[in-house]
Design a protein around this motif. Structure first.
Motif, PDB file in Angstrom:
ATOM      1  N   LEU A  43       3.384  32.415   7.782  1.00  0.00           N
ATOM      2  CA  LEU A  43       3.334  31.584   6.586  1.00  0.00           C
ATOM      3  C   LEU A  43       3.054  32.463   5.370  1.00  0.00           C
ATOM      4  O   LEU A  43       3.696  32.333   4.325  1.00  0.00           O
ATOM      5  N   ASN A  44       2.085  33.387   5.509  1.00  0.00           N
ATOM      6  CA  ASN A  44       1.762  34.297   4.409  1.00  0.00           C
ATOM      7  C   ASN A  44       2.949  35.182   4.050  1.00  0.00           C
ATOM      8  O   ASN A  44       3.218  35.440   2.876  1.00  0.00           O
ATOM      9  N   ALA A  45       3.665  35.666   5.067  1.00  0.00           N
ATOM     10  CA  ALA A  45       4.847  36.499   4.811  1.00  0.00           C
ATOM     11  C   ALA A  45       5.915  35.707   4.078  1.00  0.00           C
ATOM     12  O   ALA A  45       6.585  36.224   3.169  1.00  0.00           O
ATOM     13  N   CYS A  46       6.078  34.447   4.455  1.00  0.00           N
ATOM     14  CA  CYS A  46       7.054  33.598   3.784  1.00  0.00           C
ATOM     15  C   CYS A  46       6.669  33.400   2.320  1.00  0.00           C
ATOM     16  O   CYS A  46       7.514  33.499   1.415  1.00  0.00           O
ATOM     17  N   LEU A  47       5.392  33.153   2.075  1.00  0.00           N
ATOM     18  CA  LEU A  47       4.915  33.011   0.691  1.00  0.00           C
ATOM     19  C   LEU A  47       5.158  34.296  -0.091  1.00  0.00           C
ATOM     20  O   LEU A  47       5.551  34.254  -1.264  1.00  0.00           O
ATOM     21  N   SER A  48       4.923  35.431   0.535  1.00  0.00           N
ATOM     22  CA  SER A  48       5.150  36.715  -0.133  1.00  0.00           C
ATOM     23  C   SER A  48       6.610  36.875  -0.514  1.00  0.00           C
ATOM     24  O   SER A  48       6.941  37.272  -1.648  1.00  0.00           O
ATOM     25  N   MET A  49       7.511  36.579   0.415  1.00  0.00           N
ATOM     26  CA  MET A  49       8.937  36.777   0.138  1.00  0.00           C
ATOM     27  C   MET A  49       9.437  35.812  -0.933  1.00  0.00           C
ATOM     28  O   MET A  49      10.270  36.175  -1.759  1.00  0.00           O
ATOM     29  N   LEU A  50       8.922  34.585  -0.933  1.00  0.00           N
ATOM     30  CA  LEU A  50       9.307  33.653  -1.988  1.00  0.00           C
ATOM     31  C   LEU A  50       8.798  34.139  -3.345  1.00  0.00           C
ATOM     32  O   LEU A  50       9.514  34.061  -4.351  1.00  0.00           O
ATOM     33  N   ALA A  51       7.567  34.655  -3.377  1.00  0.00           N
ATOM     34  CA  ALA A  51       7.016  35.153  -4.641  1.00  0.00           C
ATOM     35  C   ALA A  51       7.769  36.392  -5.134  1.00  0.00           C
ATOM     36  O   ALA A  51       7.909  36.607  -6.339  1.00  0.00           O
ATOM     37  N   LEU A  52       8.242  37.201  -4.188  1.00  0.00           N
ATOM     38  CA  LEU A  52       8.987  38.409  -4.549  1.00  0.00           C
ATOM     39  C   LEU A  52      10.447  38.117  -4.878  1.00  0.00           C
ATOM     40  O   LEU A  52      11.170  39.005  -5.325  1.00  0.00           O
ATOM     41  N   GLY A  53      10.893  36.899  -4.622  1.00  0.00           N
ATOM     42  CA  GLY A  53      12.282  36.542  -4.901  1.00  0.00           C
ATOM     43  C   GLY A  53      13.262  37.117  -3.902  1.00  0.00           C
ATOM     44  O   GLY A  53      14.426  37.381  -4.247  1.00  0.00           O
ATOM     45  N   ILE A  54      12.843  37.315  -2.648  1.00  0.00           N
ATOM     46  CA  ILE A  54      13.755  37.825  -1.615  1.00  0.00           C
ATOM     47  C   ILE A  54      14.846  36.782  -1.376  1.00  0.00           C
ATOM     48  O   ILE A  54      14.549  35.607  -1.136  1.00  0.00           O
ATOM     49  N   PRO A  55      16.111  37.162  -1.446  1.00  0.00           N
ATOM     50  CA  PRO A  55      17.186  36.169  -1.269  1.00  0.00           C
ATOM     51  C   PRO A  55      17.280  35.670   0.167  1.00  0.00           C
ATOM     52  O   PRO A  55      16.871  36.358   1.109  1.00  0.00           O
ATOM     53  N   TYR A  83      17.918  43.041   3.409  1.00  0.00           N
ATOM     54  CA  TYR A  83      17.440  43.285   2.056  1.00  0.00           C
ATOM     55  C   TYR A  83      16.273  44.274   2.083  1.00  0.00           C
ATOM     56  O   TYR A  83      15.382  44.189   2.931  1.00  0.00           O
ATOM     57  N   VAL A  84      16.276  45.211   1.146  1.00  0.00           N
ATOM     58  CA  VAL A  84      15.210  46.205   1.059  1.00  0.00           C
ATOM     59  C   VAL A  84      14.065  45.636   0.234  1.00  0.00           C
ATOM     60  O   VAL A  84      14.267  45.182  -0.901  1.00  0.00           O
ATOM     61  N   LEU A  85      12.877  45.639   0.799  1.00  0.00           N
ATOM     62  CA  LEU A  85      11.715  45.123   0.087  1.00  0.00           C
ATOM     63  C   LEU A  85      11.445  45.951  -1.163  1.00  0.00           C
ATOM     64  O   LEU A  85      11.561  47.185  -1.135  1.00  0.00           O
ATOM     65  N   PRO A  86      11.070  45.297  -2.255  1.00  0.00           N
ATOM     66  CA  PRO A  86      10.770  46.057  -3.469  1.00  0.00           C
ATOM     67  C   PRO A  86       9.481  46.862  -3.304  1.00  0.00           C
ATOM     68  O   PRO A  86       8.496  46.378  -2.762  1.00  0.00           O
TER      69      PRO A  86
END
Length: 619
Positions: free
Chosen positions: A358-370, A526-529
């Motif tokens: 869940l935390n990882a999902c929140l992180s990716m949404l906040a980072l704008g991962i497509p 996708y490469v993480l920022p």
């Protein structure tokens, strides 16, 4: 409305057909449960020996919570195990209530009962357990601890594969090179709990552990005859500083030991994109709130269950949960980033099982991962005229990544209780302890190859020295023999393992299921920022991981699943195969749910999903 009702019914029927048409599986154990027996007794043997004569010893089975003998730590009455199994198979709560839970009850040296009775205070064996009778329990005695959801594998579900429609291969047997290597690895991990991940590359104790492991046949390339296909697929090569105590999937050995999702922060609400400041702060956006990737700082160099009496209390079900300490080196540093294996063990001691994902999902949404390119509504609003939300948007993925967890738990409970009933590493430590201190007992013969090999490479001597220090410093054992002759597995938790068998692992199965959902929805290539980070040795701050190769969504999600799963190994409660086979079990559950849910959407879409075995499927 009639048409809509009919359509809804037909889709449910179609989903049921998808589930029904999956290939059936065969659940196969390793055959050890009834293989090993107690020897015959001599004339005039005491009654305690007579009841075990010629009966299964359940030497390699999970017996925690049932009454055990004080002399050898094995099950006191073999029929108790069959009562235990009867309840598991029936799922009837009345059968569970008939199963003895707790230690033997004695009076005047004679056994007067097996297990605890309601309202009965138990006279536990160890000084630690006795001391816990007044700590946090308002003066009450330490109670027994019940088994956990042993009937869950018998339940049915309305989504995804049935709990009994997926399976795992047999677990390694007692005298196999694989189990010898697995137990050696768990022992080594226990000795390294307080070495910071940032110092692994140059730490002498880590290098010594690697050298000992590489003497074992499982790691050094020696020919091993008769390996099953599953065991051959699991076999690992030489242990190096690059792969030591890491997972076995894509991305596990790239970059820092910890997944970025367990440490890095995200941009704050109202700020721009990811920066060095936001990444190293460790704050992750949770709506308008934030949480920080920190854990409670457990007392360093404090291990548990290193005396025989304590070990025996735990095998008999003593409920010592919550008695660990969190003093730390500094009273002000109560929380810190996950800096070493003990911190990771603390995380997986108390996490809500889907928490990391869940935390990882929140992180990716906040980072704008497509999202995956095959998912709709990702074009410009002026083109799509629709945004994802209730479907194909944040709320959809956030709920689904947690939804799979309960299905995964039911499936793994069936494997644990109904099929394999594999003993925990702490129990193997008890077998080796007794063999080293009371050699010659033929009951323990299946573990002789393990005892010999771990003695030959010097590992058990290292464990003995570690436990002697623990018993001197923490338990006040200044001069008695047991201070210096404990070969038990040092545990991160005072209560040891959970009250359910080892194989498969609940954390790992949930990890496999949740990470599979995330890899299906997000663009896994996708490469993480950056910048990428890792915890400083003290855990008080995050450092920039300079020179780290590009870290992809797939690699860091796989690493996250491995970190959480192997965190349980660092605690001493699981083996490597519990992780490696269980993540695949969870993956199968998640794929089944995705296949069935796809029937319910009108949009034409697809997901490209990389599996843990390296293949890629399209849903």
């Amino acid at each position: 409305m009639e048409s809509r009702r009919t359509q809804a019914r037909n889709i449910r029927i179609e989903a049921a057909h998808v589930a029904f048409n999956r290939a059936p599986v065969v659940h196969e154990s390793n055959g050890e449960e009834l293989q090993y027996r107690f020897g015959p007794t001599e004339n005039n043997a005491p009654p305690e020996d007579v009841v075990r004569s010629g009966q299964p010893s359940h030497l390699t089975s999970y017996t925690k919570g049932l009454p055990h003998r004080e002399d050898d730590g094995l099950i006191a009455h073999p029929t108790d195990f069959q009562t235990f199994v009867r309840g598991i198979d029936s799922g009837d709560v009345r059968d569970f209530r008939d199963t003895p839970l707790g230690p033997l009850q004695r009076s005047g040296g004679q056994v007067i009962g097996r297990g605890a009775q309601p309202g009965q205070a138990i006279d536990w064996s160890s000084a630690f357990t006795k001391s816990c009778a007044v700590r946090d329990r308002k003066g009450g005695a330490v109670p027994v601890r019940a088994w956990e959801s042993q009937g869950a594998g018998n339940t049915f579900d309305l989504e995804g594969p049935d709990a009994q429609a997926v399976t795992m291969p047999p677990a390694p047997v007692a005298d196999s090179p694989e189990l010898i290597a697995e137990m050696a690895e768990v022992y080594e991990m226990a000795l390294l709990r307080d070495v910071p991940f940032a110092k692994f590359e140059h730490d002498g104790d880590v290098q010594a552990a690697i050298a000992r492991l590489n003497q074992l046949e499982w790691f050094n390339g020696s020919e091993i005859v008769g390996l099953s296909a599953a065991a051959q697929a699991r076999r690992r090569g030489a242990v190096t500083i690059a792969n030591a105590f890491r997972g076995t999937t894509f991305g596990d050995c790239v970059g820092p030991y910890l997944s970025q999702f367990l440490c890095a922060g995200t941009p704050e609400l109202g700020s721009g994109g990811q920066t060095a400041e936001s990444a190293t702060a460790g704050f992750v956006r949770y709506g308008a709130m934030v949480f920080q990737n920190k854990v409670r700082f457990a007392t360093p160099y404090r291990d548990y269950m290193t005396t025989w009496e304590w070990w025996l209390d735990v095998q008999n079900g003593a409920d010592l949960r919550g008695t660990e300490t969190y003093e730390g080196d500094c009273a002000s540093d109560r929380y810190r980033f996950i800096a070493n294996p003990r911190d990771l063990a603390t995380y997986v001691h108390y996490d809500a099982l889907y928490q990391a994902y869940l935390n990882a999902c929140l992180s990716m949404l906040a980072l704008g991962i497509p999202f995956d390119p095959g998912i709709p509504f990702q074009g410009a609003d002026v083109m799509d005229r629709q945004q994802g939300f209730a479907h194909f948007g944040g709320p959809h993925i956030l709920s689904l990544v947690t939804e799979v967890a309960t299905r995964a738990l039911k499936a793994v409970r069936f494997q644990k209780f109904n099929v394999h009933r594999r003993l925990r590493p702490e129990a193997v430590g008890g077998r080796l302890h007794r063999m080293k201190n009371s050699p010659g007992n033929p009951t323990f013969a299946p573990f002789e190859p393990m005892c010999d090999r771990l003695t030959e490479i010097g590992l058990l001597e290292a464990v003995r020295g570690h436990n002697a220090r623990q018993n001197t410093i923490h338990d006040g054992r200044q001069c008695d023999q047991e201070r210096d002759t404990s070969y038990l597995l040092p545990m991160a938790f005072p209560e040891g393992s959970p009250m359910h068998p080892a194989y498969g692992a609940g954390h790992a199965t949930v990890a496999g299921a949740c990470v599979t959902i995330l890899k299906a929805f997000f663009d896994h290539r996708y490469v993480l920022p950056g910048p990428y980070v890792y915890p400083a040795p003290c855990g008080t701050k995050l450092e920039i991981a300079a020179g780290t190769p590009a870290l992809t969504v797939e690699g860091e999600l796989n690493k996250l699943a491995s970190n959480i799963s192997i965190g349980r190994n660092w605690a001493g409660v699981h083996y490597c195969t519990d992780y490696s086979e269980s993540v695949r079990l969870g993956e199968a559950i998640a794929i089944g749910i995705l296949e069935e849910q796809k029937l319910t959407y009108g949009e034409n879409f697809s997901m490209s999903l990389p599996r843990f075995d390296g293949t890629t499927i399209r849903i």
